[in-house]
Design a protein around this motif. Structure first.
Motif, PDB file in Angstrom:
ATOM      1  N   CYS A  93       1.028  -1.126   0.040  1.00  0.00           N
ATOM      2  CA  CYS A  93      -0.102  -0.110   0.139  1.00  0.00           C
ATOM      3  C   CYS A  93       0.931   1.060  -0.123  1.00  0.00           C
ATOM      4  CB  CYS A  93      -0.832  -0.063   1.252  1.00  0.00           C
ATOM      5  SG  CYS A  93      -2.374  -1.168   1.108  1.00  0.00           S
ATOM      6  N   ALA A 145      -6.974  -6.502   0.918  1.00  0.00           N
ATOM      7  CA  ALA A 145      -7.419  -5.324   0.110  1.00  0.00           C
ATOM      8  C   ALA A 145      -8.974  -5.180  -0.259  1.00  0.00           C
ATOM      9  CB  ALA A 145      -6.589  -5.679  -1.188  1.00  0.00           C
ATOM     10  N   ARG A 165     -13.900  -0.611   3.307  1.00  0.00           N
ATOM     11  CA  ARG A 165     -13.258   0.644   4.032  1.00  0.00           C
ATOM     12  C   ARG A 165     -14.054   1.576   4.056  1.00  0.00           C
ATOM     13  NH1 ARG A 165      -8.634   2.966   0.666  1.00  0.00           N
ATOM     14  NH2 ARG A 165     -10.092   2.605  -0.997  1.00  0.00           N
ATOM     15  N   GLN A 167     -15.561   5.257   3.586  1.00  0.00           N
ATOM     16  CA  GLN A 167     -15.499   6.268   2.566  1.00  0.00           C
ATOM     17  C   GLN A 167     -15.862   7.573   3.134  1.00  0.00           C
ATOM     18  OE1 GLN A 167     -14.216   5.373  -0.602  1.00  0.00           O
ATOM     19  NE2 GLN A 167     -13.873   3.302   0.199  1.00  0.00           N
ATOM     20  N   ARG A 196     -12.465   2.761  -9.297  1.00  0.00           N
ATOM     21  CA  ARG A 196     -11.438   3.087  -8.395  1.00  0.00           C
ATOM     22  C   ARG A 196     -10.687   1.979  -7.494  1.00  0.00           C
ATOM     23  NH1 ARG A 196     -14.851   7.785  -7.642  1.00  0.00           N
ATOM     24  NH2 ARG A 196     -15.489   6.979  -5.706  1.00  0.00           N
ATOM     25  N   GLU A 197     -12.035   1.231  -6.954  1.00  0.00           N
ATOM     26  CA  GLU A 197     -11.273   0.200  -6.221  1.00  0.00           C
ATOM     27  C   GLU A 197     -10.799  -0.961  -6.953  1.00  0.00           C
ATOM     28  OE1 GLU A 197     -11.693  -0.521  -2.687  1.00  0.00           O
ATOM     29  OE2 GLU A 197     -11.731   1.469  -2.954  1.00  0.00           O
ATOM     30  N   ARG A 206      -7.237   0.274  -7.376  1.00  0.00           N
ATOM     31  CA  ARG A 206      -6.328   0.293  -6.322  1.00  0.00           C
ATOM     32  C   ARG A 206      -6.013  -1.221  -5.824  1.00  0.00           C
ATOM     33  NH1 ARG A 206      -6.926  -1.052  -0.877  1.00  0.00           N
ATOM     34  NH2 ARG A 206      -9.079  -1.822  -1.234  1.00  0.00           N
ATOM     35  N   ARG A 214      -3.257  -2.190  -8.415  1.00  0.00           N
ATOM     36  CA  ARG A 214      -2.069  -1.405  -7.871  1.00  0.00           C
ATOM     37  C   ARG A 214      -1.116  -2.106  -6.884  1.00  0.00           C
ATOM     38  NH1 ARG A 214      -4.166   2.863  -7.116  1.00  0.00           N
ATOM     39  NH2 ARG A 214      -4.353   3.145  -4.878  1.00  0.00           N
ATOM     40  N   VAL A 215      -1.979  -2.589  -5.779  1.00  0.00           N
ATOM     41  CA  VAL A 215      -1.372  -2.954  -4.306  1.00  0.00           C
ATOM     42  C   VAL A 215      -1.149  -4.361  -4.829  1.00  0.00           C
ATOM     43  CG1 VAL A 215      -1.879  -3.846  -1.945  1.00  0.00           C
ATOM     44  CG2 VAL A 215      -2.848  -1.659  -2.981  1.00  0.00           C
TER      45      VAL A 215
END
Length: 390
Positions: A51, A76, A80, A82, A103-104, A107, A110-111
């Motif tokens: 992260c 992940a 979460r 918001q 977006r999720e 993310r 990416r992680v």
């Protein structure tokens, strides 16, 4: 298919001391920070490092890397909080749900992309108990001149894609299998193929049995048209991998004499007018962020508008353009029906007919109810719009 993502191959400072080169098929830049990792690294710590932007070059056994990746995914995917302000868009709107979903997913990619594995020039994963991925690696990456470091998540995609390529996808409208290549969208949603198989051919096709397939992907629609009696079907695609895939499938189906690849431009340059132009553009306006995203997202609807704006000048008298398009973008508030019809009329075209079908894929049925976009997917209608010059 509107944009082609080029692989990223570079040697960042974090990897400069290693006899290997960073490689990403999606164009992800090299990590700025890198540490060696093995099974002494706990999943919580690995997730926190990822992260924060620190990549983990795995040096333990391959099965342990898989276990760590799954553990990182579980973390992940935890819900979460918001934070919101009064100026935020309506969180319950389909468009905002879609943007949040994207977006999720970005993310998550990416992680999880921070867990890396080494690959040698023979496409072998140089870890204990690693599977033999040489055939899959060669098919996706081509010959390698040096050792590479790749995301384990990407490598799993390479392996999975090769299994699809070997097994193929059954296409009832063809009575045969289509074999997708890595980075080429698979025709697993057969309902749109069925529309092309049953739509009435335009009158011009009886005299001039020719068609163009724009954004061909695997070549499945070109194959359906060739099986319906069209003798010459040039195909185009912005992705060179798709053109190679379409050629391969044409040979497998015995249709190489009818289907010909005509380059990466949307419309084949220098070709004669034709009886039929078929286009199945990506159905959602948006920027693709991965190779497979190119089959889903059409940035600024460029391919859609390119097809419409060039169609009238490519048709013979009595010819038609077939636009295969889902209304999912409309249901998500990303494009209106008025926008679509305005683009059609603005291109000097008129709608002369439409065939509709409903989805059969799991996300539109009960098995997809955990999907935040389930309602829109369940109500989705896919149409073949028959277009002619106004």
């Amino acid at each position: 298919m509107s944009d082609t993502h080029r692989p990223t191959t570079a040697t960042p400072s974090a990897l400069s001391a290693l006899p290997a080169t960073w490689h990403s098929e999606n164009g992800t830049p090299p990590p700025r920070r890198l540490i060696a990792a093995d099974d002494s690294l706990r999943a919580e710590a690995a997730y926190r490092l990822a992260c924060e932007g620190t990549a983990l070059l795995w040096q333990g056994a391959y099965p342990d890397a898989l276990r760590l990746l799954h553990a990182m995914r579980r973390r992940a995917e935890r819900p979460r909080p918001q934070p919101r302000s009064v100026s935020d868009p309506d969180p319950d709107s389909p468009a905002e749900a879609f943007r949040k979903h994207r977006r999720e997913r970005a993310r998550l990619a990416r992680v999880l992309g921070m867990l890396l594995v080494p690959l040698d020039t023979d496409h072998r994963v140089t870890l204990d108990r690693a599977p033999d991925v040489r055939e899959a690696g060669l098919a996706a990456y081509g010959p390698l001149l040096d050792n590479r470091i790749v995301s384990l998540r990407e490598l799993l995609g390479v392996i999975g894609a090769h299994q699809w390529r070997v097994r193929g996808v059954e296409v009832p409208a063809l009575g045969a299998r289509i074999h997708p290549h890595y980075g080429v969208f698979s025709p697993v949603r057969g309902e749109y193929v069925d529309l092309v198989a049953r739509a009435p051919l335009p009158p011009a096709a009886l005299i001039h049995p020719t068609a163009h397939d724009l954004g061909t992907g695997t070549g499945v629609l070109a194959a359906v048209l060739a099986r319906r009696g069209l003798r010459r079907v040039p195909v185009t695609d912005a992705n060179p991998r798709a053109l190679a895939c379409a050629r391969d499938n044409a040979h497998r189906l015995g249709l190489a004499g009818r289907i010909e690849t005509a380059g990466t431009a949307l419309y084949p340059p220098g070709t004669d007018r034709t009886a039929l132009v078929v286009c199945n553009p990506p159905w959602l306006p948006g920027r693709p962020t991965s190779t497979l995203d190119q089959g889903v997202y059409d940035q600024d609807s460029r391919m859609l508008h390119g097809f419409l704006d060039g169609l009238a000048d490519r048709l013979l008298p009595g010819g038609e353009g077939w636009l295969i398009l889902s209304d999912l973008a409309e249901r998500l508030g990303l494009r209106s029906r008025a926008d679509l019809l305005g683009a059609v009329s603005g291109a000097g075209l008129r709608v002369i007919g439409r065939l509709d079908t409903v989805p059969r894929h799991p996300r539109a049925t009960g098995t997809g109810r955990s999907d935040p976009l389930h309602r829109a997917r369940a109500d989705e209608v896919t149409s073949l719009w028959r277009l002619a010059p106004a």
